[in-house]
Design a protein around this motif. Sequence first.
Motif: not given
Lengths: 442, 293
Positions: A211-226
Amino acid sequence: MKKKSLSIMTSLSLASLVVLSACGSENNTTTGTNTNNSGGTEENVTIEFMHLWPQGSSADHNRIVNQIIDEFETNHPHVTIELEVLENEQYKNKLQVISSSNQLPDVGMTWPAGFLEPYVNGELFAPLDTILDDGLRDEFVAGTVEAYEINGSAYALPLELNIAPVFYNKAIFEENGVEVPESYEEFIDVIDTLVDNGVTPIALGNRDRWTGSLWYMYLADRIGGSDALNSAIDRSGEFTDERLIDAADKIQEMVAHDAFVAGYNGLSDQEAKSEFMNNNAAMYLIGSWDLPNFTTNEEVPQDFRENVGFFKFPEVEGGDGDINSWVGGAGVGLFVAENSDVKEEAKEFVRYFIQEWGKHSVEDAGVIPGTQVNTDEVDLPDLFIDVLDELNNASNITLFADVQMSAGVAETHLNMIQSLFGNDVNPEEFAEAHEQALSEED
Amino acid sequence: MNKIMSDKKIIALYTLPALILLLILIYVPIVLTGYYGLMDWDGIGPMTFIGLDNYKALISDHLFWNSAYHSLLLAIFSVLSLIIYLAISLVLASQIKGADVFRKIYLIPMLLSSVAIAQLWMRIYHPSNGVMNRFLTSIGIENPPLWLSDTSLVLFAIFVPILWQYAGFYIIIYYAALRNIPNELVEAARIDGATPFQIAYKIKLPLISGVIKVTIVLAVIGSLKYFDLIYVMTDGGPNGASEVMASYMYKLAFRTNDFGYGSAIGFFLLILILLVTYLIRKLTTSREDNVQY
């Protein structure tokens, strides 16, 4: 994959697994003699089918499965389907135990990518390309079958597809005069306003860690691209990438702003969900598998269901990410055992199952299937249609990180997520631990 | 009857079924576990023999030693809690009013399954709605502890339900042993002017010392292989703060597909428990063990 409902059975210890494995040895495929009353020459066969939707915890799923099996047996009178149904966690354990003694059922359920890999390497699953080439491939949403492909062959076919939106409580947003945020900065403002007004901004059950990983994944995606995260995982990049460290830093910034419900690291996802559903928290990031709870589930109070909306994870200023990029991916899929005695019948069953499931699952169980859904044809609540439409507009779907990774690295990732949220590590240590686990795999 | 029982063949015949079951269900898996411990194996594919590499990895695995430390703490805690159980039993066995009711109260947790106990205590510990924190906030503590998500507290938060869970079991054992002490001994001491404390300390405890030793062994073994409540309540988290040896072994074998290493830990655990049991027996055995009333 993510529906880890805490059932009584999850507590079974290793001892009972030994017993389970002993039971498994009785399940040898039985091929009956010819007593086919339709007068054909086909032998009677039994297909063993193991799935993880028990009547108790997944009543709708269970009903549709039985319906499909009945229809299949009517259309194929010489085939009998023998069922075995287990709870999620128990299912996983049993699958592992029976694989080691090569006693897999003819048809069963698996998860994609990292989970699938050892089974394919051990040559336990049969390639299913023949049924895909038969025209079935076109029916799937682009990118879903790929999650089950290894070295160009598909070893299972997906039944579920999910994306994770941020669900929010419209009434709470209105009462506190906040709007749906479109950037990370606005998001932090929303959180601050809610906290100042004594409202818990986000329900998070991080004991389950993904569940926490989802938050991290989104931030990584929004900052670093897909591809920042993906390339770090497939080793064409590195986890110590600044953008990935920045994402970890943003998580701790959110923690510092008291964004998450108190005690999130000790709460299960179920507990967090009930905080959201009891109007105690304003937002909840979860996969679309929970849509029925926010739309059709009669046991949930109607005024709550009317209040739920969703928004796309906000963009981060200066980041490379696109707001139409989602975290999500294929859920469970069906496999056929390589050493099955009735492989042809089993493949036919899988093909039939996938098609029928695609027709029934959305309307009857609220499950988004791996196959395409025509939103004009189905009768669904608006929230559901909106999510399905978003799915069609998605620019990218990044598969859940713990599913992408091999089991060992995933465990490190999930532990690190918990430590990051608990402020036990700093972003650099967080990245370093991933980098180390990933490079040891090579 | 006596004739039958002295025939060695008959004895062998009677014990055979139990022996076969024991072999298949206990000893064969133990040997297999030891064998798998020497392999690099994901539990699914082919095995590779790697000798003692898993055990070498074990020695430098700080996550394992972390979990071993927690198991040790649990063992110490369990043994110390025996004192409480013993004290309660002494009171109950001295025929106070309502002893029967109390005995049943203490027994109830034993009737619940670990999962039920875990669910119950998870609700008690719930950070905002739990009884515990509701109570603490009502008496004016503004930021009550987050029991299960605070890495420094979680282990002790879990120890409490474990103490509660096993109270009935040990109290029954002590109670039965204490009731077995002939009344004349206690009467005689009382006539000689011994206080209740002296009777307990100088007469009752020495007489049940054998039972106490057994319970110490049971508590230590039980703690070292403890699994269920922790698995349900915290899954070893947050961040390994409540991980014990058995839960760590489970994770390695079933979550990270490292069956070989998991088996090595399982086997190590077995050796460790055998060793500890032997040491405790050795340390506590004395000539006074065979008490004659």
